[in-house]
Design an enzyme around this catalytic site. Structure first.
Site, PDB file in Angstrom:
ATOM      1  N   LYS A 227      24.833  28.771  39.423  1.00  0.00           N
ATOM      2  CA  LYS A 227      26.165  28.493  38.880  1.00  0.00           C
ATOM      3  C   LYS A 227      26.974  29.783  38.792  1.00  0.00           C
ATOM      4  O   LYS A 227      26.429  30.894  38.894  1.00  0.00           O
ATOM      5  CB  LYS A 227      26.039  27.856  37.495  1.00  0.00           C
ATOM      6  CG  LYS A 227      25.380  28.748  36.450  1.00  0.00           C
ATOM      7  CD  LYS A 227      25.284  28.052  35.108  1.00  0.00           C
ATOM      8  CE  LYS A 227      24.640  28.970  34.062  1.00  0.00           C
ATOM      9  NZ  LYS A 227      24.605  28.347  32.730  1.00  0.00           N
TER      10      LYS A 227
ATOM     11  N   TYR B 194      45.586  56.311  28.805  1.00  0.00           N
ATOM     12  CA  TYR B 194      46.496  55.807  27.785  1.00  0.00           C
ATOM     13  C   TYR B 194      46.086  56.246  26.379  1.00  0.00           C
ATOM     14  O   TYR B 194      44.920  56.178  25.999  1.00  0.00           O
ATOM     15  CB  TYR B 194      46.529  54.282  27.810  1.00  0.00           C
ATOM     16  CG  TYR B 194      47.137  53.693  29.054  1.00  0.00           C
ATOM     17  CD1 TYR B 194      48.454  53.964  29.414  1.00  0.00           C
ATOM     18  CD2 TYR B 194      46.389  52.841  29.862  1.00  0.00           C
ATOM     19  CE1 TYR B 194      49.012  53.409  30.557  1.00  0.00           C
ATOM     20  CE2 TYR B 194      46.929  52.272  31.008  1.00  0.00           C
ATOM     21  CZ  TYR B 194      48.245  52.566  31.358  1.00  0.00           C
ATOM     22  OH  TYR B 194      48.789  52.016  32.481  1.00  0.00           O
TER      23      TYR B 194
END
Length: 376
Positions: free
Chosen positions: A48, A266
């Site tokens: 999956k 940042y």
């Protein structure tokens, strides 16, 4: 011959060749064989979520070649992808809607309620079902007080030739734990549920409960199948010698020198305490590099662990090379099996406060997959 492209986004060409996820299919095969030596039951390879980000079709093929006799997926479209690729072993899917049932004629489906069973029966294309009993996970599955009604209804429809109950199953709540007390309790409940189903007239050919870790820790000789998900990819929860199948590689896109007191990325969360060389790695949290790992993470370059400094941005992050002589284009290993000193997915999971499953599944579609047959 397998394509390099990511199978869920075949049009994606990657980040201008600056990164790739390399999947060693020989590791997948070896992991399957290791489980086959340990357990007498058949193996369902759970592929999956695009095989935990590794690529469902190539991984499924490798697993079947190594002896897996079933495939398991969550969503209906995942099952259809495997069928379209020519995989013919039985496939079980457990999440689908009424419209998708029309397409699942050669796929086994999970059923938890009488209402779900009636929807399946009203879709003549679906033939095989697995009844799911909730033994303690309290997610999907029939509540124990509704189990008798479900099994009797299923037996009625089976007698009419409308459906065949091929399996009965449940899902461990503590499957990754070496403590098998709860798992043993769940096994006992499943055994009771199977007994009630047989009393109703059902004769399932497969009973299954165990996950990768449960397959090793849980003594369940009366089950017919174990579901191998995490272990297929080398997530070694019990230390049984599994091999991680994926490594993620990039390269230094830019190199620069900064002075003591200068900040990086940042907010300048990182401020250099000394003059140093920094390198730009051109992948970021949009590609699955966990943003929260920034203060702890490192990568391997030229055999040296380089710490990640500053904030991890959407498309890039920065590493501290110190005084190491590096040039643009130098290879960087984000994670791998750890045999060459590189970080592992388990380390990244620890840095990010999560599990390796999420690290693998998070590697985004901008990073193309390349398949190889490695050697130990």
């Amino acid at each position: 011959m397998y394509l390099v492209q990511s199978h869920h986004r075949p049009e994606t060409r990657g980040i201008a060749g600056l990164a790739e996820a390399v999947v060693d299919l020989s590791a997948v095969r070896e992991n399957v064989r290791r489980f086959r030596k340990r357990v007498p039951q058949q193996l369902m390879a759970v592929v999956k979520a695009d095989a935990f980000g590794h690529g469902a079709v190539p991984v499924a093929r490798a697993a079947v070649e190594a002896g897996a006799t079933w495939l398991g997926v969550a969503h209906a479209d995942e099952a259809l992808q495997l069928r379209a690729a020519g995989l013919r072993v039985p496939i079980l899917t457990w999440l689908y809607d009424a419209a998708e049932l029309m397409l699942l004629g050669d796929v086994d489906v999970s059923v938890s309620t009488v209402a779900e069973l009636q929807r399946v029966v009203s879709t003549p294309s679906v033939h095989y079902v697995h009844l799911k009993l909730d033994t303690g996970l309290h997610r999907a599955g029939s509540a124990p007080d509704q189990w008798i009604e479900l099994t009797r209804t299923a037996a009625h429809y089976e007698a009419l030739g409308a459906v065949t109950v091929r399996g009965i199953w449940s899902h461990l709540s503590h499957g990754s734990s070496a403590d098998a007390v709860q798992s043993t309790r769940q096994l006992q409940l499943l055994r009771a549920g199977v007994g009630l189903a047989r009393r109703a007239g059902l004769r399932p050919s497969v009973v299954h409960l165990a996950s990768s870790a449960g397959a090793v820790t849980l003594d369940a000789p009366d089950t017919d199948l174990v579901r191998i998900g995490a272990g297929l990819y080398g997530i070694d929860e019990l230390g049984i010698g599994l091999r991680p199948a994926m490594r993620v590689e990039s390269k230094l896109a830019q190199i620069r020198r900064i002075r003591a007191g200068e900040g990086v990325s940042y907010g300048h969360d990182f401020v250099a305490e000394r003059d140093t060389t920094i390198g730009l790695v051109p992948i970021g949290y949009a590609d699955g590099v966990p943003r929260v790992a920034a203060r702890r993470a490192s990568v391997l370059c030229h055999g040296v662990r380089m710490p990640v400094i500053g904030r991890i941005a959407m498309d890039q992050f920065v590493v501290d090379a110190g005084e190491l002589p590096v040039e643009p284009g130098a290879p960087v290993t984000i994670f791998g099996p750890g045999t060459g000193g590189e970080p592992t997915a388990a380390e990244w999971a620890d840095w990010a406060g999560t599990i390796p499953h999420e690290i693998y599944c998070g590697i985004g579609s901008r990073i193309p997959r390349r398949y190889e047959e490695g050697t130990r």
